[in-house]
Design a protein around this motif. Structure first.
Motif, PDB file in Angstrom:
ATOM      1  N   ASP A 124       0.842  -1.202   0.000  1.00  0.00           N
ATOM      2  CA  ASP A 124       0.000   0.000   0.000  1.00  0.00           C
ATOM      3  C   ASP A 124       0.880   1.256   0.000  1.00  0.00           C
ATOM      4  O   ASP A 124       0.626   2.214  -0.739  1.00  0.00           O
ATOM      5  N   LEU A 125       1.937   1.237   0.810  1.00  0.00           N
ATOM      6  CA  LEU A 125       2.883   2.356   0.845  1.00  0.00           C
ATOM      7  C   LEU A 125       3.621   2.481  -0.483  1.00  0.00           C
ATOM      8  O   LEU A 125       3.837   3.590  -0.985  1.00  0.00           O
ATOM      9  N   LEU A 126       3.990   1.337  -1.084  1.00  0.00           N
ATOM     10  CA  LEU A 126       4.647   1.367  -2.392  1.00  0.00           C
ATOM     11  C   LEU A 126       3.725   1.996  -3.431  1.00  0.00           C
ATOM     12  O   LEU A 126       4.161   2.799  -4.257  1.00  0.00           O
ATOM     13  N   GLY A 127       2.452   1.654  -3.379  1.00  0.00           N
ATOM     14  CA  GLY A 127       1.478   2.231  -4.298  1.00  0.00           C
ATOM     15  C   GLY A 127       1.406   3.747  -4.165  1.00  0.00           C
ATOM     16  O   GLY A 127       1.331   4.473  -5.168  1.00  0.00           O
ATOM     17  N   GLU A 128       1.456   4.228  -2.922  1.00  0.00           N
ATOM     18  CA  GLU A 128       1.457   5.684  -2.687  1.00  0.00           C
ATOM     19  C   GLU A 128       2.703   6.322  -3.283  1.00  0.00           C
ATOM     20  O   GLU A 128       2.633   7.386  -3.902  1.00  0.00           O
ATOM     21  N   ARG A 129       3.859   5.677  -3.086  1.00  0.00           N
ATOM     22  CA  ARG A 129       5.121   6.200  -3.640  1.00  0.00           C
ATOM     23  C   ARG A 129       5.041   6.296  -5.154  1.00  0.00           C
ATOM     24  O   ARG A 129       5.494   7.264  -5.755  1.00  0.00           O
ATOM     25  N   GLY A 131       2.455   6.682  -6.934  1.00  0.00           N
ATOM     26  CA  GLY A 131       1.462   7.674  -7.343  1.00  0.00           C
ATOM     27  C   GLY A 131       1.898   9.108  -7.106  1.00  0.00           C
ATOM     28  O   GLY A 131       1.247  10.052  -7.567  1.00  0.00           O
ATOM     29  N   GLU A 132       3.013   9.305  -6.382  1.00  0.00           N
ATOM     30  CA  GLU A 132       3.489  10.663  -6.095  1.00  0.00           C
ATOM     31  C   GLU A 132       3.968  11.339  -7.373  1.00  0.00           C
ATOM     32  O   GLU A 132       4.622  10.720  -8.204  1.00  0.00           O
ATOM     33  N   ARG A 133       3.679  12.625  -7.502  1.00  0.00           N
ATOM     34  CA  ARG A 133       4.114  13.356  -8.689  1.00  0.00           C
ATOM     35  C   ARG A 133       5.095  14.484  -8.356  1.00  0.00           C
ATOM     36  O   ARG A 133       5.532  15.195  -9.236  1.00  0.00           O
ATOM     37  N   ILE A 138       8.216   8.893  -9.481  1.00  0.00           N
ATOM     38  CA  ILE A 138       8.966   7.710  -9.904  1.00  0.00           C
ATOM     39  C   ILE A 138       8.705   7.470 -11.387  1.00  0.00           C
ATOM     40  O   ILE A 138       7.561   7.326 -11.807  1.00  0.00           O
ATOM     41  N   VAL A 139       9.767   7.429 -12.166  1.00  0.00           N
ATOM     42  CA  VAL A 139       9.670   7.196 -13.608  1.00  0.00           C
ATOM     43  C   VAL A 139       9.875   5.719 -13.925  1.00  0.00           C
ATOM     44  O   VAL A 139       9.216   5.162 -14.802  1.00  0.00           O
ATOM     45  N   ARG A 161       0.804  -3.609 -10.920  1.00  0.00           N
ATOM     46  CA  ARG A 161       0.290  -2.414 -10.251  1.00  0.00           C
ATOM     47  C   ARG A 161       1.060  -1.156 -10.641  1.00  0.00           C
ATOM     48  O   ARG A 161       0.495  -0.083 -10.745  1.00  0.00           O
ATOM     49  N   ALA A 162       2.366  -1.311 -10.869  1.00  0.00           N
ATOM     50  CA  ALA A 162       3.178  -0.161 -11.281  1.00  0.00           C
ATOM     51  C   ALA A 162       2.780   0.305 -12.681  1.00  0.00           C
ATOM     52  O   ALA A 162       2.642   1.506 -12.933  1.00  0.00           O
ATOM     53  N   ARG A 163       2.593  -0.647 -13.588  1.00  0.00           N
ATOM     54  CA  ARG A 163       2.193  -0.288 -14.955  1.00  0.00           C
ATOM     55  C   ARG A 163       0.838   0.402 -14.965  1.00  0.00           C
ATOM     56  O   ARG A 163       0.595   1.313 -15.756  1.00  0.00           O
ATOM     57  N   ALA A 164      -0.057  -0.032 -14.076  1.00  0.00           N
ATOM     58  CA  ALA A 164      -1.385   0.581 -13.988  1.00  0.00           C
ATOM     59  C   ALA A 164      -1.291   2.047 -13.582  1.00  0.00           C
ATOM     60  O   ALA A 164      -2.187   2.842 -13.872  1.00  0.00           O
ATOM     61  N   LYS A 165      -0.200   2.417 -12.900  1.00  0.00           N
ATOM     62  CA  LYS A 165       0.003   3.808 -12.490  1.00  0.00           C
ATOM     63  C   LYS A 165       0.865   4.566 -13.492  1.00  0.00           C
ATOM     64  O   LYS A 165       1.286   5.690 -13.233  1.00  0.00           O
ATOM     65  N   GLY A 166       1.167   3.940 -14.632  1.00  0.00           N
ATOM     66  CA  GLY A 166       1.937   4.597 -15.676  1.00  0.00           C
ATOM     67  C   GLY A 166       3.430   4.656 -15.419  1.00  0.00           C
ATOM     68  O   GLY A 166       4.134   5.480 -15.995  1.00  0.00           O
TER      69      GLY A 166
END
Length: 200
Positions: A124-129, A131-133, A138-139, A161-166
C-alpha cells in the motif's frame, strides 16, 4: 552440562542464521573466557539497536531515523525506485556502487501459504510512492526480488500495479555470473540467461 546462564547464552546465539549448537557453544565460550570486554560491547550494542532501530517511513529499510540517509540524500536519482526483499539486499546493491536511485524494502515476498499478503509487504505504501508526482515522481521501478518462485510471483504482482500507475517497470537480469564457466551453471540459470539475452 553448563550452568543455566551459559545454556541460555548458547540457546540465544543459536537464533543467528547458520549457527548450530557447536558454533553457538564456541562463541559463548570465547566471549566468556577470552574477551569479556567484547561481550559487554556486543550486549550493549545489541540492546541499543533493538531499542532504537526501526523502519524508514519512506523505504522501510532499517534505520534509527524517521527517514533514512539514502531517502534524504538529494544527490540520488529520485525518479528511480528499486524494490528488494531485505535490507541486506540494499547493502549488497550499494556495495556494488553503480545504482544511485532510491529503494523500497519488502521485508519478504508474497507467500499465501505462510499468510504473507500485500499488506505485510507494505505494498500500500509502495502504491502511494508510485502515485506521487512531486519532483517528477517515480519514472522507473526496478524489481530486484530473488529469482525464486515466490520472488517471481511478487515481481509480477508489483509490476502489474506499477504499470497501472503509468510507471515503467524493469527487472534486474539473472543468468551466468561474470567469471562463471557454462559447464558448472545449472540448467535453470542457463535457460534464464538465454531467455534474457541482449543484443551486442
Amino acid at each position: 552440562m553448563f550452568s543455566p546462564l551459559i545454556e541460555d547464552l548458547i540457546r540465544a546465539l543459536r537464533c543467528l542464521p547458520g549457527v548450530g549448537p557447536k558454533s553457538a557453544q564456541r562463541m559463548a565460550m570465547y566471549l566468556l573466557e577470552k574477551d569479556r570486554d567484547a561481550a559487554g560491547l556486543l550486549a550493549h550494542s545489541l540492546q541499543l539497536a533493538v531499542e532504537k532501530v526501526g523502519r524508514c517511513s519512506r523505504c522501510r529499510t532499517l534505520t534509527e531515523q524517521v527517514v533514512c540517509a539514502l531517502c534524504n540524500n538529494t544527490r540520488r536519482d529520485h525518479t528511480l525506485l528499486c524494490v528488494v526483499e531485505t535490507p541486506a539486499d540494499v547493502l549488497a546493491i550499494e556495495q556494488a556502487g553503480n545504482y544511485h536511485g532510491l529503494y523500497f524494502v519488502l521485508h519478504g515476498h508474497l507467500s499465501p501459504i505462510d499468510g504473507v499478503g500485500p499488506a505485510d509487504l507494505g505494498l500500500d505504501l509502495l502504491g502511494e510512492r508510485l502515485g506521487e508526482r512531486e519532483n517528477g515522481g517515480i519514472v522507473e521501478l526496478i524489481i530486484a526480488t530473488n529469482p525464486t518462485v515466490e520472488g517471481e510471483a511478487t515481481a509480477q504482482f508489483i509490476a502489474e500495479r506499477a504499470r497501472a500507475k503509468g510507471v515503467a517497470v524493469s527487472r534486474i537480469a539473472h543468468g551466468v555470473p561474470i567469471g562463471g564457466e557454462l559447464e558448472y551453471i545449472d540448467g535453470g540459470t542457463l535457460a534464464h540467461a538465454f531467455n534474457s539475452r541482449t543484443v551486442l
